[in-house]
Design a protein around this motif. Sequence first.
Motif, PDB file in Angstrom:
ATOM      1  N   GLN A   1       1.619  23.758   1.166  1.00 14.55           N
ATOM      2  CA  GLN A   1       2.565  24.599   0.441  1.00 14.55           C
ATOM      3  C   GLN A   1       3.662  25.016   1.405  1.00 14.55           C
ATOM      4  N   GLU A   2       4.874  24.903   0.937  1.00 12.86           N
ATOM      5  CA  GLU A   2       6.034  25.335   1.689  1.00 12.86           C
ATOM      6  C   GLU A   2       6.613  26.541   0.968  1.00 12.86           C
ATOM      7  N   PRO A   3       7.607  27.219   1.538  1.00 11.23           N
ATOM      8  CA  PRO A   3       8.115  28.430   0.878  1.00 11.23           C
ATOM      9  C   PRO A   3       8.543  28.226  -0.576  1.00 11.23           C
ATOM     10  N   TYR A   4       9.183  27.084  -0.883  1.00  9.93           N
ATOM     11  CA  TYR A   4       9.691  26.883  -2.240  1.00  9.93           C
ATOM     12  C   TYR A   4       9.237  25.568  -2.864  1.00  9.93           C
ATOM     13  N   ALA A   5       8.256  24.930  -2.267  1.00 10.70           N
ATOM     14  CA  ALA A   5       7.816  23.621  -2.771  1.00 10.70           C
ATOM     15  C   ALA A   5       6.396  23.346  -2.302  1.00 10.70           C
ATOM     16  N   LYS A   6       5.830  22.294  -2.864  1.00 10.53           N
ATOM     17  CA  LYS A   6       4.594  21.747  -2.315  1.00 10.53           C
ATOM     18  C   LYS A   6       4.895  20.318  -1.900  1.00 10.53           C
ATOM     19  N   CYS A   7       4.170  19.852  -0.918  1.00  9.27           N
ATOM     20  CA  CYS A   7       4.343  18.502  -0.409  1.00  9.27           C
ATOM     21  C   CYS A   7       2.977  17.824  -0.414  1.00  9.27           C
ATOM     22  N   VAL A   8       2.908  16.657  -0.999  1.00 10.46           N
ATOM     23  CA  VAL A   8       1.702  15.830  -0.935  1.00 10.46           C
ATOM     24  C   VAL A   8       2.054  14.669  -0.016  1.00 10.46           C
ATOM     25  N   TRP A   9       1.193  14.411   0.955  1.00 11.07           N
ATOM     26  CA  TRP A   9       1.509  13.424   1.979  1.00 11.07           C
ATOM     27  C   TRP A   9       0.392  12.389   2.110  1.00 11.07           C
ATOM     28  N   ALA A  10       0.783  11.246   2.633  1.00 12.81           N
ATOM     29  CA  ALA A  10      -0.165  10.177   2.960  1.00 12.81           C
ATOM     30  C   ALA A  10       0.270   9.574   4.288  1.00 12.81           C
ATOM     31  N   ARG A  11      -0.705   9.360   5.168  1.00 13.62           N
ATOM     32  CA  ARG A  11      -0.402   8.813   6.497  1.00 13.62           C
ATOM     33  C   ARG A  11      -1.036   7.431   6.636  1.00 13.62           C
ATOM     34  N   PHE A  12      -0.266   6.521   7.166  1.00 11.55           N
ATOM     35  CA  PHE A  12      -0.707   5.155   7.393  1.00 11.55           C
ATOM     36  C   PHE A  12      -0.577   4.860   8.885  1.00 11.55           C
ATOM     37  N   THR A  13      -1.629   4.328   9.492  1.00 14.12           N
ATOM     38  CA  THR A  13      -1.580   3.963  10.899  1.00 14.12           C
ATOM     39  C   THR A  13      -1.190   2.501  10.988  1.00 14.12           C
ATOM     40  N   LEU A  14      -0.107   2.232  11.695  1.00 10.06           N
ATOM     41  CA  LEU A  14       0.456   0.892  11.742  1.00 10.06           C
ATOM     42  C   LEU A  14      -0.116   0.029  12.849  1.00 10.06           C
TER      43      LEU A  14
ATOM     44  N   ALA B   1       0.829  -1.215   0.000  1.00  4.75           N
ATOM     45  CA  ALA B   1       0.000   0.000   0.000  1.00  4.75           C
ATOM     46  C   ALA B   1       0.862   1.262   0.000  1.00  4.75           C
ATOM     47  N   VAL B   2       1.902   1.270   0.811  1.00  2.00           N
ATOM     48  CA  VAL B   2       2.782   2.440   0.888  1.00  2.00           C
ATOM     49  C   VAL B   2       3.553   2.602  -0.423  1.00  2.00           C
TER      50      VAL B   2
ATOM     51  N   ALA C   1      -4.423   4.933   2.007  1.00  2.00           N
ATOM     52  CA  ALA C   1      -3.909   5.618   3.199  1.00  2.00           C
ATOM     53  C   ALA C   1      -5.041   5.895   4.187  1.00  2.00           C
ATOM     54  N   ASP C   2      -4.653   6.116   5.436  1.00  2.00           N
ATOM     55  CA  ASP C   2      -5.642   6.505   6.450  1.00  2.00           C
ATOM     56  C   ASP C   2      -6.024   7.972   6.290  1.00  2.00           C
ATOM     57  N   ALA C   3      -5.113   8.765   5.754  1.00  2.00           N
ATOM     58  CA  ALA C   3      -5.383  10.173   5.467  1.00  2.00           C
ATOM     59  C   ALA C   3      -4.364  10.638   4.435  1.00  2.00           C
TER      60      ALA C   3
ATOM     61  N   THR D   1      10.149  11.428   1.355  1.00  2.00           N
ATOM     62  CA  THR D   1      10.496  11.208   2.758  1.00  2.00           C
ATOM     63  C   THR D   1       9.520  10.222   3.370  1.00  2.00           C
ATOM     64  N   LEU D   2      10.052   9.221   4.032  1.00  2.00           N
ATOM     65  CA  LEU D   2       9.271   8.284   4.839  1.00  2.00           C
ATOM     66  C   LEU D   2       9.658   8.519   6.293  1.00  2.00           C
ATOM     67  N   THR D   3       8.670   8.652   7.154  1.00  4.71           N
ATOM     68  CA  THR D   3       8.940   8.822   8.579  1.00  4.71           C
ATOM     69  C   THR D   3       8.094   7.823   9.353  1.00  4.71           C
ATOM     70  N   LEU D   4       8.754   6.992  10.132  1.00  3.63           N
ATOM     71  CA  LEU D   4       8.088   6.033  11.003  1.00  3.63           C
ATOM     72  C   LEU D   4       8.181   6.575  12.418  1.00  3.63           C
ATOM     73  N   ASP D   5       7.042   6.923  12.980  1.00  2.00           N
ATOM     74  CA  ASP D   5       6.996   7.517  14.317  1.00  2.00           C
ATOM     75  C   ASP D   5       5.947   6.772  15.133  1.00  2.00           C
ATOM     76  N   GLY D   6       6.414   5.804  15.913  1.00  2.00           N
ATOM     77  CA  GLY D   6       5.492   4.992  16.693  1.00  2.00           C
ATOM     78  C   GLY D   6       4.526   4.257  15.790  1.00  2.00           C
ATOM     79  N   PRO D   7       3.220   4.465  15.992  1.00  2.00           N
ATOM     80  CA  PRO D   7       2.237   3.725  15.193  1.00  2.00           C
ATOM     81  C   PRO D   7       1.908   4.370  13.851  1.00  2.00           C
ATOM     82  N   GLU D   8       2.612   5.432  13.490  1.00  2.00           N
ATOM     83  CA  GLU D   8       2.285   6.120  12.236  1.00  2.00           C
ATOM     84  C   GLU D   8       3.461   6.141  11.275  1.00  2.00           C
ATOM     85  N   LEU D   9       3.126   5.949  10.003  1.00  2.00           N
ATOM     86  CA  LEU D   9       4.079   6.050   8.921  1.00  2.00           C
ATOM     87  C   LEU D   9       3.609   7.171   8.010  1.00  2.00           C
ATOM     88  N   MET D  10       4.472   8.149   7.793  1.00  2.00           N
ATOM     89  CA  MET D  10       4.136   9.289   6.940  1.00  2.00           C
ATOM     90  C   MET D  10       4.987   9.208   5.675  1.00  2.00           C
TER      91      MET D  10
END
Length: 141
Positions: A115-128, A39-40, A108-110, A65-74
């Motif tokens: 928008q950031e100063p010089y970029a845009k970021c599209v994100w997806a969050r998965f609850t592990l 899925a990711v 994804a769960d969400a 960027t992948l970030t694993l923080d406890g029960p969440e993967l971004m």
Amino acid sequence: MPETATFRIPKRRQHVSTARQRIRKSLADWGITDELADAVTLSASELVTNAVAHCRTSYAQVEVTLTLDGPELMLEVSDPDRDRLPRPHDSDPDEECGRGLAIVAGLADAWGHRQEPYAKCVWARFTLAERLEGAHVPAGS
């Protein structure tokens, strides 16, 4: 402490497969396999493909960027075309394109964008938590 993996690829279609491979390896290193890894990886492929196809900045790089923080993967995919924001699209059955964000929303769960100063970021969050009961989660997560 969160685990993070970040890399950049050139804004070219042939590098989407490189992004998929790097995502798979990072997930495997963290002990995330099977359906969740699928899925990711599919979500990453769709978001990177969108960034490659729609970013109007020449010679750009796409950052993943992948970030694993406890029960969440971004999962975060950024490109320097900050003003061209993603819009979900209702595709006709015969259309070959336009389903990427719907796929991400279904997996994804969400999901969202910022928008950031010089970029845009599209994100997806998965609850592990529900998906990985009994599975290995790295120390410090």
